[in-house]
Design a protein around this motif. Structure first.
Motif, PDB file in Angstrom:
ATOM      1  N   UNK A 152       0.855  -1.212  -0.017  1.00 55.89           N
ATOM      2  CA  UNK A 152      -0.030  -0.124   0.077  1.00 55.89           C
ATOM      3  C   UNK A 152       0.751   1.298  -0.067  1.00 55.89           C
ATOM      4  N   UNK A 153       1.977   1.313   0.369  1.00 56.97           N
ATOM      5  CA  UNK A 153       2.921   2.288   0.631  1.00 56.97           C
ATOM      6  C   UNK A 153       3.676   2.508  -0.681  1.00 56.97           C
ATOM      7  N   UNK A 154       3.864   1.481  -1.452  1.00 56.31           N
ATOM      8  CA  UNK A 154       4.733   1.675  -2.829  1.00 56.31           C
ATOM      9  C   UNK A 154       3.751   2.128  -3.814  1.00 56.31           C
ATOM     10  N   UNK A 155       2.324   1.924  -3.815  1.00 57.58           N
ATOM     11  CA  UNK A 155       1.266   2.162  -4.851  1.00 57.58           C
ATOM     12  C   UNK A 155       1.526   3.458  -5.503  1.00 57.58           C
ATOM     13  N   UNK A 156       1.607   4.640  -4.805  1.00 60.52           N
ATOM     14  CA  UNK A 156       1.588   5.750  -5.443  1.00 60.52           C
ATOM     15  C   UNK A 156       2.882   6.022  -6.194  1.00 60.52           C
ATOM     16  N   UNK A 157       3.878   5.629  -5.436  1.00 58.37           N
ATOM     17  CA  UNK A 157       5.164   5.698  -6.240  1.00 58.37           C
ATOM     18  C   UNK A 157       5.241   4.981  -7.511  1.00 58.37           C
ATOM     19  N   UNK A 158       4.625   3.787  -7.610  1.00 56.41           N
ATOM     20  CA  UNK A 158       4.539   3.086  -8.833  1.00 56.41           C
ATOM     21  C   UNK A 158       4.088   3.954  -9.750  1.00 56.41           C
ATOM     22  N   UNK A 159       2.497   4.411  -9.452  1.00 55.07           N
ATOM     23  CA  UNK A 159       1.937   5.082 -10.424  1.00 55.07           C
ATOM     24  C   UNK A 159       2.484   6.209 -10.925  1.00 55.07           C
ATOM     25  N   UNK A 160       3.232   7.126 -10.315  1.00 53.39           N
ATOM     26  CA  UNK A 160       4.090   8.185 -10.409  1.00 53.39           C
ATOM     27  C   UNK A 160       5.364   7.866 -11.499  1.00 53.39           C
ATOM     28  N   UNK A 161       5.934   6.632 -11.188  1.00 56.20           N
ATOM     29  CA  UNK A 161       6.893   6.208 -12.041  1.00 56.20           C
ATOM     30  C   UNK A 161       6.436   5.999 -13.389  1.00 56.20           C
ATOM     31  N   UNK A 162       5.344   5.311 -13.524  1.00 56.16           N
ATOM     32  CA  UNK A 162       4.820   4.815 -14.794  1.00 56.16           C
ATOM     33  C   UNK A 162       4.210   5.791 -15.386  1.00 56.16           C
ATOM     34  N   UNK A 163       3.678   6.938 -14.818  1.00 58.48           N
ATOM     35  CA  UNK A 163       3.341   7.771 -15.641  1.00 58.48           C
ATOM     36  C   UNK A 163       4.501   8.885 -16.148  1.00 58.48           C
ATOM     37  N   UNK A 213       7.590   7.635 -17.027  1.00 61.14           N
ATOM     38  CA  UNK A 213       8.135   6.951 -17.985  1.00 61.14           C
ATOM     39  C   UNK A 213       7.356   6.732 -19.275  1.00 61.14           C
ATOM     40  N   UNK A 214       5.837   7.062 -19.202  1.00 59.30           N
ATOM     41  CA  UNK A 214       4.990   7.241 -20.140  1.00 59.30           C
ATOM     42  C   UNK A 214       5.166   8.395 -20.949  1.00 59.30           C
ATOM     43  N   UNK A 215       5.319   9.542 -20.028  1.00 61.74           N
ATOM     44  CA  UNK A 215       5.722  11.043 -20.658  1.00 61.74           C
ATOM     45  C   UNK A 215       6.733  10.928 -21.556  1.00 61.74           C
ATOM     46  N   UNK A 216       7.987  10.182 -20.924  1.00 63.32           N
ATOM     47  CA  UNK A 216       9.208  10.207 -21.394  1.00 63.32           C
ATOM     48  C   UNK A 216       9.154   9.717 -22.938  1.00 63.32           C
ATOM     49  N   UNK A 217       8.554   8.363 -22.720  1.00 63.90           N
ATOM     50  CA  UNK A 217       8.324   7.657 -24.083  1.00 63.90           C
ATOM     51  C   UNK A 217       7.678   8.437 -25.148  1.00 63.90           C
ATOM     52  N   UNK A 218       6.762   9.205 -24.475  1.00 63.63           N
ATOM     53  CA  UNK A 218       5.691   9.837 -25.713  1.00 63.63           C
ATOM     54  C   UNK A 218       6.680  10.997 -26.247  1.00 63.63           C
ATOM     55  N   UNK A 219       7.688  11.591 -25.949  1.00 65.85           N
ATOM     56  CA  UNK A 219       8.789  12.691 -26.051  1.00 65.85           C
ATOM     57  C   UNK A 219       9.545  11.933 -27.126  1.00 65.85           C
ATOM     58  N   UNK A 220       9.691  10.660 -27.258  1.00 66.15           N
ATOM     59  CA  UNK A 220      10.644   9.986 -28.130  1.00 66.15           C
ATOM     60  C   UNK A 220      10.076   9.611 -29.303  1.00 66.15           C
ATOM     61  N   UNK A 221       8.636   9.611 -29.424  1.00 63.67           N
ATOM     62  CA  UNK A 221       7.856   9.269 -30.634  1.00 63.67           C
ATOM     63  C   UNK A 221       7.942  10.388 -31.660  1.00 63.67           C
ATOM     64  N   UNK A 222       8.266   9.749 -32.855  1.00 62.04           N
ATOM     65  CA  UNK A 222       8.055  10.851 -33.941  1.00 62.04           C
ATOM     66  C   UNK A 222       7.073  10.781 -34.719  1.00 62.04           C
ATOM     67  N   UNK A 223       6.130  11.963 -34.493  1.00 65.88           N
ATOM     68  CA  UNK A 223       5.104  12.024 -34.952  1.00 65.88           C
ATOM     69  C   UNK A 223       4.799  12.356 -36.432  1.00 65.88           C
ATOM     70  N   UNK A 224       3.864  11.944 -37.158  1.00 66.90           N
ATOM     71  CA  UNK A 224       3.801  12.424 -38.652  1.00 66.90           C
ATOM     72  C   UNK A 224       3.498  13.577 -38.776  1.00 66.90           C
ATOM     73  N   UNK A 225       3.829  14.258 -39.976  1.00 65.29           N
ATOM     74  CA  UNK A 225       3.227  15.573 -40.541  1.00 65.29           C
ATOM     75  C   UNK A 225       1.963  15.415 -41.027  1.00 65.29           C
ATOM     76  N   UNK A 226       1.311  16.449 -41.471  1.00 66.16           N
ATOM     77  CA  UNK A 226       0.010  16.177 -42.153  1.00 66.16           C
ATOM     78  C   UNK A 226      -0.112  15.691 -43.473  1.00 66.16           C
ATOM     79  N   UNK A 227       1.001  15.785 -44.293  1.00 59.53           N
ATOM     80  CA  UNK A 227       1.183  14.965 -45.556  1.00 59.53           C
ATOM     81  C   UNK A 227       1.392  13.512 -45.298  1.00 59.53           C
TER      82      UNK A 227
END
Length: 69
Positions: free
Chosen positions: A6-17, A19-33
């Motif tokens: 129960x004590x570690x649960x909030x820390x796990x969620x924070x680490x997950x979020x 790391x998710x944001x860090x991974x999304x920054x690495x994504x090469x998003x396509x342009x409109x064309x």
């Protein structure tokens, strides 16, 4: 007294979020064309596949009706 899980649960969620944001920054998003051309390609391929499946299904339906008259 709280259990250790129960004590570690909030820390796990924070680490997950984080790391998710860090991974999304690495994504090469396509342009409109790229988005438009790839969307058109997907629509064409899905339409072609649906037509092929429908034609095979109709053929087997016709063949079955000829065999089981």
């Amino acid at each position: 007294m709280k259990e250790p899980s129960e004590i570690k649960e909030p820390k796990k969620k924070k680490n997950f979020l984080t790391s998710t944001v860090d991974e999304l920054k690495l994504v090469v998003w396509p342009n409109k064309q790229q988005l438009f051309s790839e969307s058109v390609a997907v629509i064409i391929m899905v339409s072609f596949s649906a037509a092929a499946i429908a034609s095979v299904s109709r053929f087997y339906g016709w063949a079955a009706s000829q065999i089981f008259r």
